[in-house]
Design an enzyme around this catalytic site. Sequence first.
Site, PDB file in Angstrom:
ATOM      1  N   CYS A 138      19.557 -61.215 -15.614  1.00 24.70           N
ATOM      2  CA  CYS A 138      19.514 -61.696 -14.235  1.00 24.70           C
ATOM      3  C   CYS A 138      18.324 -61.146 -13.464  1.00 24.70           C
ATOM      4  O   CYS A 138      17.927 -61.728 -12.452  1.00 24.70           O
ATOM      5  CB  CYS A 138      20.812 -61.326 -13.517  1.00 24.70           C
ATOM      6  SG  CYS A 138      22.286 -62.107 -14.219  1.00 24.70           S
ATOM      7  N   ALA A 139      17.769 -60.029 -13.899  1.00 20.63           N
ATOM      8  CA  ALA A 139      16.612 -59.448 -13.208  1.00 20.63           C
ATOM      9  C   ALA A 139      15.325 -60.223 -13.474  1.00 20.63           C
ATOM     10  O   ALA A 139      14.316 -60.008 -12.795  1.00 20.63           O
ATOM     11  CB  ALA A 139      16.418 -57.992 -13.629  1.00 20.63           C
TER      12      ALA A 139
END
Length: 363
Positions: A138-139
């Site tokens: 998700c980063a």
Amino acid sequence: MATLCKPAVYVPEHVITMEQTLDLARSVHADHPQLELALRLIRNTGVEKRHLLRPIEETLQHPGFEERNAVYEAEAKARVPTVILRALEDAELRTTDIDVIFFVSCTGFMMPSLTAWLINTMDFRTDVVQVPIAQLGCAAGGAAINRAHDFCTAYPEANALIVACEFCSLCYQPTDVNVGNLLSNGLFGDGVAAAVVRGRGGLGVGLERNGSYLVPHTEDWIAYDVRATGFHFKLDKRVPGTMEPLAPALKELAADHGWDATSLDFYIIHAGGPRILDDLSMFLGVQPEAFRFSRATLTEYGNIASAVVLDALRRLFEEGGTEDAACGILAGFGPGITAEMSLGRWTIPDGRRPFDAKLARRT
């Protein structure tokens, strides 16, 4: 100054609601000893609906990792180009104006990357730099923004394209009864996003500074177990508490730039779940309303992994943007535990209205 322009976002046509998710959990895992805990955790996500590549009946099947990855490749090729063209139009550029493509995804694997296919199919120049980012979860949306900023700082006339393609439903594991995996079944959705970072010109967020931070010794808190059946999502129960160590990193980045992270004009934050946003609101000392764009993404689409930050930014555009030179922060969180953070000002080119209605007509 490099400017992050309006993102284009696409979600598939098949929808599953919170109530349908809860009903499925009750029927598929009726004998699970921690079913009530899983149901409570799913309810607490606040995800009212999610969008899936396939009808739920097909999503619940597992034909094998090989077939699933083939679906990932076929669907990426079918759905990504249209999103790219919308992002390019909003940035007032063509494929031939792009100098580097950052392609981020954690839900399928291709080699060569989809970037090679895009270059051959969409008339990008053959000297375009390809930068696939596959293991930041998700980063990665925040990381792609930061690396695009770096590229356009090094090459001020360059233009970067960011593409996030996340088909989380292809990671559904019907035999994995870990509570963290059951929670992920009610949290993640499918989506594609694209955005352009222009080295010169453009309406959007003028990127000024970026930074990364890793919370020490948390690499097993969010992870994949890679098995014969594919990617098995692992989520440690301590993950919701990560904003306590990450909030100081956001404050420090802003302070190094002469800004106060507690009093910025806009906040574009990865919405991993409502607890993440609630804690960040508390530890940063900002009102919950500051994260309304992130909450809207979570409520309407679920966690669409690396595409969340781009969708939350799209919602700021759709709302009409903000005042020229307004200060804000963008941040994505993911495995590691890693934070990728950007600082920028809302930038309106000379001669443009504060917000061009043409840019707001798309969803």
